[in-house]
Design an enzyme around this catalytic site. Structure first.
Site: not given
Length: 156
Positions: A51, A53, A81, A84
């Site tokens: 992801h 992040e 999430c 992250c």
């Protein structure tokens, strides 16, 4: 960082998200902002476990000392999430700013198999940690703008 500066950085992260989507990746983006309000790093989504992040936090932790990162802000289009948020925590980034709540994304994607959203807010994840990381968001006035790429992407 003022509210207007936060909005500008969220829009910068959105530009990264749209670029990632243009390359076939999920439309998520993040930027790392230094204490002087300049963007230090940009990162789009790469894959299911890469992801935006997480990748940004990993790169930042490799590039900067922890005491400097504590003065920085990770700005994301959407609420990160749990994975992250944990990466931000372990990277020692002192503030999180995001545009829309993860629940808003779930409302757009539903039970799409490529985006099994968890109902676990960033504030909850960080609340179980020992570091007082500041969280700012969401920004309802730009949610429609930020969620727009998701409306078409997840329909594929």
């Amino acid at each position: 960082m003022t509210r207007d500066q936060m909005l500008a950085h969220i829009r910068a992260a959105d530009a990264v998200a749209r670029e990632a989507a243009g390359h076939g990746h999920h439309p998520f983006g993040a930027v790392l902002v230094g204490p002087d309000n300049r963007i230090l790093m940009r990162q789009g989504n790469i894959g299911t476990v890469r992801h935006a992040e997480v990748e940004l936090a990993r790169r930042a932790a490799e590039a900067y000392p922890a005491d400097f990162l504590w003065t920085c802000t990770l700005v994301s289009t959407g609420e990160p999430c749990a994975m992250c948020t944990g990466a931000l925590y372990w990277a020692n980034i002192g503030r999180l700013v995001y545009g829309y709540e993860e629940a808003k994304l779930f409302a757009e994607t539903g039970d799409h198999p490529d985006n099994p959203t968890m109902n676990l807010p960033s504030r909850t994840v960080l609340g179980y940690g020992q570091k007082p990381i500041e969280v700012v968001g969401p920004f309802p006035e730009i949610e429609v703008e930020l969620l727009a790429p998701h409306r078409t992407f997840w329909q594929r």
